[in-house]
Each structure stands twice: as C-alpha cells, then as structure tokens.
Design a protein around this motif. Structure first.
Motif: not given
Length: 676
Positions: A429-440, A468-479
């Motif tokens: 029931x929570x209304x928000x802007x639909x998106x996709x989490x960028x990391x996973x 969100x940004x730091x997690x994406x950056x961290x996982x990208x560097x690991x990849x």
C-alpha cells in the motif's frame, strides 16, 4: 660526526665556559660585535622567508642566541665590577647614549627595555601561543582535506604524504615557537636585573675597592652598565622583532618586502584619499601647508605611479596569458595528456553535486575512503584513486561508473527520497516511484522521508541515496577487481610482501616467475571473488609449484588449494556448505573437449552442447534459489577450471570449488547432482 656538527657542539660548550672563566676585553669586544651581527642576520632572514617552515630551526636559534647573550652578560658584568672597564664596544655604546647625562641615558635604556619586554616580546609570545593552539586544532580538518583531495584524484600519494608531513611540521614549529618565546621573555627580565646589579654593586665596589668618590662611581658604573645593557638588549630587541615577524606571517606567500608592496600599496585610490586628508590638515590646523602639502604631494604621486604600473601590468598579463595559452596548445605533450585514463571514474549529473559537497552535508568522499579500506580488507586489493567529478552530459540525477575509461555501471538517484526494496509479490500500500535497485537489480520504490517509517514498520529495507551509490560503487569495484589490478599494482603488492618476506620474493621474482605471471594468477583469483590478502600464502604456493609448470591456469588451481581454509569458510552457511555436484558424465564430456594450445588449455565445446549443459545447471541453481540457499558447485580438481569457463558468462557470481579446496572438518551437504 661531521665538521658542522662538531663545530656546533664546540660553540655551545664554549658559551657555557664563558660563564665560568673570565675572557679578555678584546675577545669580549669581538663576541659582542658577533652577537649584534647574528641578530641583524636573523632579522633579515625572517623578513625574506616565504613560509615559517623555511626557517624551521628558528626556535632552536632563539635558545642558543639567548644563552650566548646571557654568557656575554656574565662576562661583561665580571669585567665591569672587577676592572671598572669592559672594552671599547660597551664604553662606546654608553658614551653615545648617555652623552655626559647619566640620568637621561639610564631613562633611554629603560624605555628600550620596556619596548622590548612589554610591546614586542609580550605580543610575540601571545601570537605564538594562539598560533600553536589554532594549528593543533586545525590539524584534523587539514588531514581530512588531504584525504578528500587524494580520493578525488586531485593529488597523488606522494603529494598527500608531503602535505601531511608539512601539517605535522607546522604543528611542531608553532609548538616550539610557543615555548621558545619564553626564552626571549626571560632574557628581557634578566637584562633589567643585571643592569640593577651592575649599578648598585658597582657603586659599592667603586668606592670601596677602586677608591672612587660617589660622583665618579655613579658616572663610571652607570655608563658601563647602560652600555652593557644596550649591547645586550639591542640584539635581543632585533631577535624579538624577528620572532614577532615569523609568528605573524602565517598566511604569507612571499617575503615581507613582497607582501608589503603587494598588500599595502595595491590600492592607489586610497593613497589619493590619504593625500587629500593630509592637505586639509594643513589648511585647517596650525601645522601649516609646507609640511602637509609636501607629504600630500608625495602620496598623490605614489598613487599615480602605482595606478599606472597596475594598468601596464594588467595589459602585459593579458598578453602573456594569451601567448601562454597558444604555447600550451602547440606543446606536443598535450596530445599525450588526452590519452591518459583513470583506473576508476565516478561521474554524476549536476543534480547530485550536493552528495559530493561536504559544505552541503554530502558524505560521498568519506564513503569512498571507507570503500577503499573495505575492499583492501576483503579482497586484499589496494584500490587506486577514484576520480570523482560532475558531467553535464549526464541526466540531472544520473551517475555512471567507469573502469579504465569504459562505462560498466550506471544508475539514477532521487534526492530527498529513500530507496525501498520491494518484493514484487507483496502488497504494502505504499505509493512511490517504481525503479530497479542498481546494484543487484531488485525491484524497488523511491519513497519520501514521510513514508520511511511506515516502510520500516512493514519490515522493508530502506536505503538513503548515498548508501545506494556507495553500495553500487563497492560491488562494481569488486566485480571488476581483476581488471583494476595491473602490473604496477602487482609490483606494489610484491614490494609490500618483500618487507616481511624478503627471501620468498627473492626466490620467486624474477628468477621463477615474472611480475606479469604473478599478475595473471592474482587476476584469476580476483575474478572469482577470492581474496588475495594472504599474499605470503599465495607466493609460497607459487614458489613451490612454479618449478613444475609455468601455466598460470594450473598455478592458480594450486594456489586455490593452498587457500582451502579461506575458500571453505567463505562459503559456509551455518556450519554447512550446500553444494551442487558435477556428475561424472559432465566431467568426462568436458575433459574430452579440452584442447591443448601454445597459449594453454582451452575448453573447445560446441555451442549446442554448451547451451544444453548450461540449461542443466540453470535448473539446479534455480531450485536452490527457491529454497533460499546460496548454491556452491563442486567438481573434481582437474576439471574445476573448465567448469568455470563453461559457466562464467551465465553465472559469474556462482562459486565453483573443487573437492581439494574444502576443509575436511566442514560438512558438505549435496542438494543435487548435475548429470549430462
């Protein structure tokens, strides 16, 4: 010990000896002139230094010169009281100041002492104390600024170390100046006490020992005492002035003369105003127009000359800048500058600038520091400087991550919102802007801060934009860690191990393996998310097996077996490893598809068979995912790397282990066997 060090030691010892052993008046004259010369030289040096650290020895010089003056005072006092004579220098200074009027000369001397003690020395002491306190308070901020510049790529490691060293030296210098100012203060007090002792004791000794009457004793010993005080206090006054100049020029970028000419005479219009005020002063007061209008004319002329020079300077500067720009364009090096690429780049649209701006509360730079430390701890990889900059070509809230100039990841952020990870099969029931989490790639919603508490009550994970940004950056560097690790980075890691295991590195590199070979092994480990932090264990395995083979694929397998404890506990869940086993039929089929080449062994399987095998693995992996179990694929040691070659495109993040890489103490629970 060098001759310079020996000379300083001898000089200090002789200064102490002077306090005990009488010296001839001729030698005393020479030393008094030397003392005055040193004071003048120190004053001129402080006026011409650009930064306080250019004359960092100044606190020690203050101590030595103070000790030298006190030793001279002791020697001169001994001569005055014993012989009623202290050489030509003291007598000349006394006659010059007193001029036949002892009372006037004594008052002049007291005024000089008061100026030095109350005005210059007291002020310099206070400035040194405040400068030391402010410098120490500012150290953490300066260190953070250096770290921020390092993380954004504005400076390299060498420049960062140099700036940190300079900050430490500044703190030490101002702390030393705070203490050294007490020497000068004590010296001024001692000068007054010595003067009083010389006069009072001189009266008594002159009348009792030398047979002088009261008038003769007063005249003789006042002259000698004032002369001795002047010879001592004038150099002390010069050095006190030098100390004041040194501690009050913290923000200077040039010598005192340059700063005066640039800052005091940079406003010619103000000189015109001052000239007008002085001219009116001559008209409205009894001073007269002769003095005032002459000074006003001189000030107006100086303002005109400065204004004319500034106009000519601006014209020359514009022409020089144009010429310099043209010269820069013509330089061949500029073409090579265009070829430079940063190992890691983080670019963002102008709408995300506040995340990187500490003045607006952004903490992205601090998070980048934390990411570099985290990856160093987890993977053993020293991440190069991450270049952070804005890019007007990106969308307002967009960011991209580049590895060696190529974009590998991107995302969009809504500021003043929070990302709620949203399982698609649940109603909330929570209304928000639909998106996709960028990391996973998980389904998510951007929600406002007012909805954050409600989402957390439902049990959803809510993440702020910076996270969100730091997690994406961290996982990208690991990849892409295996791409980041180049020969230069490998060489640095080898140098790090050399400090603690010199014999191991000497045996292995370059006699057995080259840096490129070691790099390939480390890259293969990082590509499968295997930490290379245990470099000594890795190099021990390479040194042991490199004599049998130089094939980096095979060497990597040996290294993995040496890291069996690390690999095992990396994938243990509740004390158990849930594994999908590769069946004997698939292992046989892969072994038959191995093709030997000069570059090494490769898996040469036809596309149709490869797709069938990948489909078989996909079914088993999906079944385990539905059960909430993170799968591990197990195969024999001889075939493991070929299973990896088969599945790395479809399942690059699924760990593939061999039986030899598992610790016997850990329980392995088979959840299925993949058969051909």
């Amino acid at each position: 010990m060098t001759m310079k060090n020996l000379g300083v030691l001898v000089a200090v010892i002789l200064i102490v000896v002077m306090m005990v052993i009488p010296i001839p008046t001729v030698m005393l004259d020479i030393l008094l002139i030397l003392n005055l010369s040193m004071a003048i030289m120190i004053l001129l040096i402080t006026m011409n230094t650009k930064e306080p650290l250019d004359f960092s020895i100044f606190p020690s010089i203050l101590l030595l010169t103070t000790l030298f003056r006190l030793a001279l005072n002791v020697s001169s006092t001994r001569s005055i009281l014993d012989k009623a004579h202290a050489g030509k220098v003291i007598e000349a200074f006394g006659n010059f100041v007193i001029g036949g009027k002892p009372v006037v000369g004594f008052i002049v001397f007291l005024i000089l002492v008061i100026i030095q003690f109350i005005v210059i020395t007291k002020g310099s002491e206070r400035v040194a104390e405040v400068a030391a306190r402010f410098t120490l308070d500012a150290m953490p901020g300066k260190q953070m600024s250096i770290d921020a510049d390092l993380n954004t790529g504005m400076i390299n490691d060498q420049e960062a170390r140099a700036r940190r060293k300079k900050v430490e030296q500044e703190a030490d210098f101002y702390g030393s100046m705070d203490g050294a100012s007490k020497f000068v203060k004590g010296d001024a007090i001692a000068g007054i006490i010595i003067l009083i002792i010389n006069i009072t004791a001189g009266f008594a000794i002159g009348m009792t020992t030398h047979g002088m009457d009261l008038s003769e004793a007063a005249s003789t010993y006042t002259l000698l005492s004032v002369g001795d005080g002047l010879v001592s206090q004038i150099p002390a006054l010069l050095i006190s002035t030098a100390m004041g100049i040194m501690v009050t020029r913290a923000a200077s970028e040039g010598s005192l003369g340059d700063d005066l000419s640039k800052q005091m005479f940079s406003y010619p219009f103000l000189l015109y105003i001052v000239a007008g005020v002085i001219a009116l002063l001559g008209l409205l007061t009894p001073i007269g127009i002769i003095l005032t209008w002459g000074m006003a004319g001189l000030l107006a002329f100086a303002g005109y000359k400065i204004q004319k020079r500034q106009m000519n300077g601006e014209t020359e500067l514009e022409g020089h800048q144009v010429e310099q720009e043209l010269e820069e364009v013509r330089k061949p090096e500029n073409v090579f500058n265009l070829l430079r690429e940063d190992p890691i780049e983080f670019e963002f649209g102008i709408g995300l600038i506040m995340l990187a701006d500490a003045n607006q509360g952004g903490d992205l730079l601090d998070r980048v520091v934390a990411i570099r430390r985290q990856i160093a701890m987890e993977l053993g990889l020293v991440v190069p400087v991450i270049r952070i900059r804005d890019n007007i070509q990106l969308q307002h809230n967009e960011y991209v991550i580049k590895i060696k100039g190529n974009q590998v990841a991107s995302g969009e952020i809504l500021l003043d919102h929070f990302l709620m990870l949203n399982p698609a099969d649940e109603e909330h029931g929570i209304i928000g802007v639909e998106t996709t989490e960028p990391t996973f790639g998980l389904p998510a919603l951007w929600i406002t801060e007012d909805q954050k508490e409600e989402a957390e009550l439902f049990g959803y994970t809510v993440i702020d934009p910076s996270s969100v940004i730091s997690t994406h950056l961290s996982e990208t560097i690991k990849k892409y860690a295996h791409e980041i690790l180049g020969r230069e980075e490998t060489s640095q890691l080898i140098s790090h191990v050399r400090e603690t295991h010199p014999s191991l590195i000497e045996e292995l590199i370059p006699n057995v393996l080259s840096i490129g070979d070691v790099q390939k092994v480390l890259q293969k480990l990082l590509k499968e998310n295997v930490s290379i932090r245990s470099l000594s264990v890795i190099f021990e395995a390479l040194a042991e097996y490199a004599s049998y083979t130089k094939n980096t694929d095979i060497l990597t397998e040996y290294v993995r077996q040496s890291l069996s404890r690390q690999l095992t506990y990396q994938h243990v869940q509740n004390g158990v490893i849930h594994a999908i086993q590769v069946g004997a039929g698939i292992e046989k089929k892969l072994a038959e598809s191995i093709q030997r080449t000069e570059q090494g062994d490769i898996l040469a399987i036809d596309p149709e068979s490869a797709n069938q095998l990948i489909g078989t693995f996909t079914e088993s992996i999906q079944q385990m995912a539905e059960m909430g179990i993170r799968p591990v694929i197990l195969s024999s040691s001889g075939i493991r790397m070929y299973v990896r070659q088969l599945l790395e495109r479809a399942f690059h993040d699924i760990p593939i282990l061999s039986y030899n890489e598992l610790e016997p103490t850990v329980e392995v629970k088979s959840v299925g066997v993949v058969k051909a």
